[in-house]
Design an enzyme around this catalytic site. Structure first.
Site, PDB file in Angstrom:
ATOM      1  N   GLY A  74       0.860  -1.190   0.000  1.00  0.00           N
ATOM      2  CA  GLY A  74       0.000   0.000   0.000  1.00  0.00           C
ATOM      3  C   GLY A  74       0.889   1.230   0.000  1.00  0.00           C
ATOM      4  CG  ASP A 113      -1.213   1.523  -3.610  1.00  0.00           C
ATOM      5  OD1 ASP A 113      -2.415   1.499  -3.955  1.00  0.00           O
ATOM      6  OD2 ASP A 113      -0.825   2.105  -2.584  1.00  0.00           O
ATOM      7  CG  ASP A 147      -6.880  -6.722  -3.553  1.00  0.00           C
ATOM      8  OD1 ASP A 147      -6.459  -6.473  -2.414  1.00  0.00           O
ATOM      9  OD2 ASP A 147      -8.088  -6.811  -3.830  1.00  0.00           O
ATOM     10  CG  HIS A 168      -4.399   3.979  10.231  1.00  0.00           C
ATOM     11  ND1 HIS A 168      -4.036   5.253  10.590  1.00  0.00           N
ATOM     12  CD2 HIS A 168      -4.338   3.943   8.880  1.00  0.00           C
ATOM     13  CE1 HIS A 168      -3.789   5.955   9.498  1.00  0.00           C
ATOM     14  NE2 HIS A 168      -3.951   5.186   8.458  1.00  0.00           N
TER      15      HIS A 168
HETATM   16  C1  SAM Z   1      -3.582   5.603   3.762  1.00  0.00           C
HETATM   17  S1  SAM Z   1      -2.833   5.213   2.244  1.00  0.00           S
HETATM   18  C2  SAM Z   1      -1.176   4.920   2.763  1.00  0.00           C
HETATM   19  C3  SAM Z   1      -0.184   5.131   1.657  1.00  0.00           C
HETATM   20  C4  SAM Z   1       1.269   4.992   2.073  1.00  0.00           C
HETATM   21  N1  SAM Z   1       1.537   3.733   2.743  1.00  0.00           N
HETATM   22  C5  SAM Z   1       1.671   6.150   2.962  1.00  0.00           C
HETATM   23  O1  SAM Z   1       1.680   6.034   4.175  1.00  0.00           O
HETATM   24  O2  SAM Z   1       1.945   7.223   2.398  1.00  0.00           O
HETATM   25  C6  SAM Z   1      -3.430   3.570   1.934  1.00  0.00           C
HETATM   26  C7  SAM Z   1      -2.891   3.003   0.655  1.00  0.00           C
HETATM   27  O3  SAM Z   1      -3.423   1.671   0.525  1.00  0.00           O
HETATM   28  C8  SAM Z   1      -3.745   1.467  -0.834  1.00  0.00           C
HETATM   29  N2  SAM Z   1      -4.748   0.388  -0.934  1.00  0.00           N
HETATM   30  C9  SAM Z   1      -6.035   0.420  -0.523  1.00  0.00           C
HETATM   31  N3  SAM Z   1      -6.622  -0.756  -0.764  1.00  0.00           N
HETATM   32  C10 SAM Z   1      -5.683  -1.536  -1.339  1.00  0.00           C
HETATM   33  C11 SAM Z   1      -5.694  -2.867  -1.832  1.00  0.00           C
HETATM   34  N4  SAM Z   1      -6.780  -3.626  -1.756  1.00  0.00           N
HETATM   35  N5  SAM Z   1      -4.548  -3.368  -2.376  1.00  0.00           N
HETATM   36  C12 SAM Z   1      -3.427  -2.596  -2.460  1.00  0.00           C
HETATM   37  N6  SAM Z   1      -3.358  -1.334  -1.993  1.00  0.00           N
HETATM   38  C13 SAM Z   1      -4.478  -0.802  -1.445  1.00  0.00           C
HETATM   39  C14 SAM Z   1      -4.266   2.809  -1.291  1.00  0.00           C
HETATM   40  O4  SAM Z   1      -4.265   2.951  -2.692  1.00  0.00           O
HETATM   41  C15 SAM Z   1      -3.299   3.751  -0.577  1.00  0.00           C
HETATM   42  O5  SAM Z   1      -2.178   4.044  -1.363  1.00  0.00           O
END
Ligand code: SAM
Length: 346
Positions: free
Chosen positions: A208, A231, A251, A269
């Site tokens: 992510g 991501d 995913d 979180h």
């Molecule tokens: C709150 S952001 C955190 C981004 C990064 N880790 C940071 O702290 O800057 C959550 C991240 O999870 C990704 N995300 C959400 N659902 C996801 C999934 N099912 N598979 C992969 N990534 C996912 C979103 O696209 C986003 O980039």
């Protein structure tokens, strides 16, 4: 009971009643501080002060932000709230107010203006109509059967946060730009305070990891670490290219590429308990897959060491030996691959 409550209300002194009303209104209007912060960020008031040599009068600000001529007194009122919040400092120079930056507003300087860190985009992530509107659905979310089964965001907007980002590129750019800023600041602090956590690592996957700001900071500080960012496909497609980072569109509930270390920043979180367990299971598989080679080598070594009647031990077996010998504690520091240093304390 009801009668008692009524009696208590009746005996509230005039002072208490007045004070209670003031407190209540204070809580009601707390959002004005957030809104004023957002307005100052959008008007780029911090840049205006900075570009004016670090101190600016209201007229200087008006000229810099392109203020409508009818709004000078309104800007003064906005600046009053912002100085009250500690966003700016005000000095009285011969009867004229002069505003300067504080450590908070220094974080709001734009890219291109000389600065160490910028957090103006993350202000937009926190203080924007989509995020704020979700909070208006709390009552429904707390009480209605169907609403309780989904996230607060879904109750307010009819889709998940990630679905909205996928379908609204402006919202997505704003969100990801904010997370990049947050990651840059966080990584600066982590690398200054705890860079040891990255020592001895060969490969890392940031799950992510958005546009890869965390991974970029890691490879800058530790160029030997092979960094992967996972991501959703439409997110990694927009990530700035970086020859030292591999981007994987997937995913996180389905697949996480193998690595020595899995990094999760601001991920768990976002999810409920059961989803966190699913994510952590995928993480464990990713680490175990990477570990498989090392594990096999450890097992072979273990049999090899039989020739001197020696053993390759697990941590709990080392612990037993150290404690039995009278040492009070120990620390295992991974060095590279299967090698570690064990410090043992008397
Ligand atoms: C709150 S952001 C955190 C981004 C990064 N880790 C940071 O702290 O800057 C959550 C991240 O999870 C990704 N995300 C959400 N659902 C996801 C999934 N099912 N598979 C992969 N990534 C996912 C979103 O696209 C986003 O980039």
């Amino acid at each position: 009971m009801a009668q008692n409550v009524q009696e208590n209300e009746q005996v509230m002194s005039t002072e208490d009643l007045l004070q209670a009303q003031i407190e209540l209104y204070h809580h009601c209007l707390a959002f004005i501080k957030s809104m004023a912060l957002r307005a100052a960020t959008d008007l780029r008031i911090p840049d205006a002060i900075h570009c004016n040599g670090g101190a600016a009068t209201l007229t200087d600000l008006a000229a810099h932000v392109g203020l409508h001529p009818t709004k000078l007194s309104h800007l003064r009122r906005l600046m009053r709230v912002l100085t009250l919040s500690g966003i700016f400092t005000v000095h009285d120079d011969d009867g004229e107010a002069t505003y300067t930056l504080t450590r908070v507003s220094r974080l709001l300087l734009s890219d291109g203006v000389e600065r160490t860190h910028g957090l103006s985009q993350i202000v937009r992530v926190f203080v924007n109509p989509v995020a704020v509107a979700s909070q208006f659905s709390l009552h429904e979310w707390f009480t209605v059967e169907q609403a309780a089964a989904v996230s607060l965001f879904e109750v307010a907007h009819g889709c998940t946060r990630w679905e909205m980002i996928a379908n609204d590129s402006k919202d997505g750019s704003m969100f990801n730009a904010g997370m990049v800023e947050d990651s840059s600041v966080a990584m600066d602090i982590i690398l200054r305070k705890s860079s040891n956590v990255f020592r001895g690592i060969n490969s890392l996957v940031d799950v992510g990891g958005g546009y890869g700001a965390v991974a970029a900071a890691v490879v800058r500080a530790f160029p030997d670490i092979k960094c992967t960012v996972l991501d959703l496909p439409h997110i990694v497609a927009k990530a700035p290219s970086n020859n030292n980072i591999q981007f994987v569109g997937s995913d996180l509930f389905e697949f996480i590429p193998a690595a020595d270390v899995v990094l999760l920043k601001c991920i768990l979180h976002c999810w409920q308990h059961d989803d966190c367990v699913k994510i952590m299971r995928r993480c464990k598989e990713a680490i175990s897959a990477r570990d498989a080679g090392g594990k096999e080598m450890q097992l072979l070594f273990d049999v090899f060491m039989m020739y001197t009647d020696g053993i390759e031990r697990e941590e709990h077996e080392w612990k037993k030996i150290f404690l039995e010998a009278g040492f009070s504690d120990y620390k295992i520091i991974p060095v590279l691959g299967v090698r570690s240093i064990i410090e043992v304390y008397p």
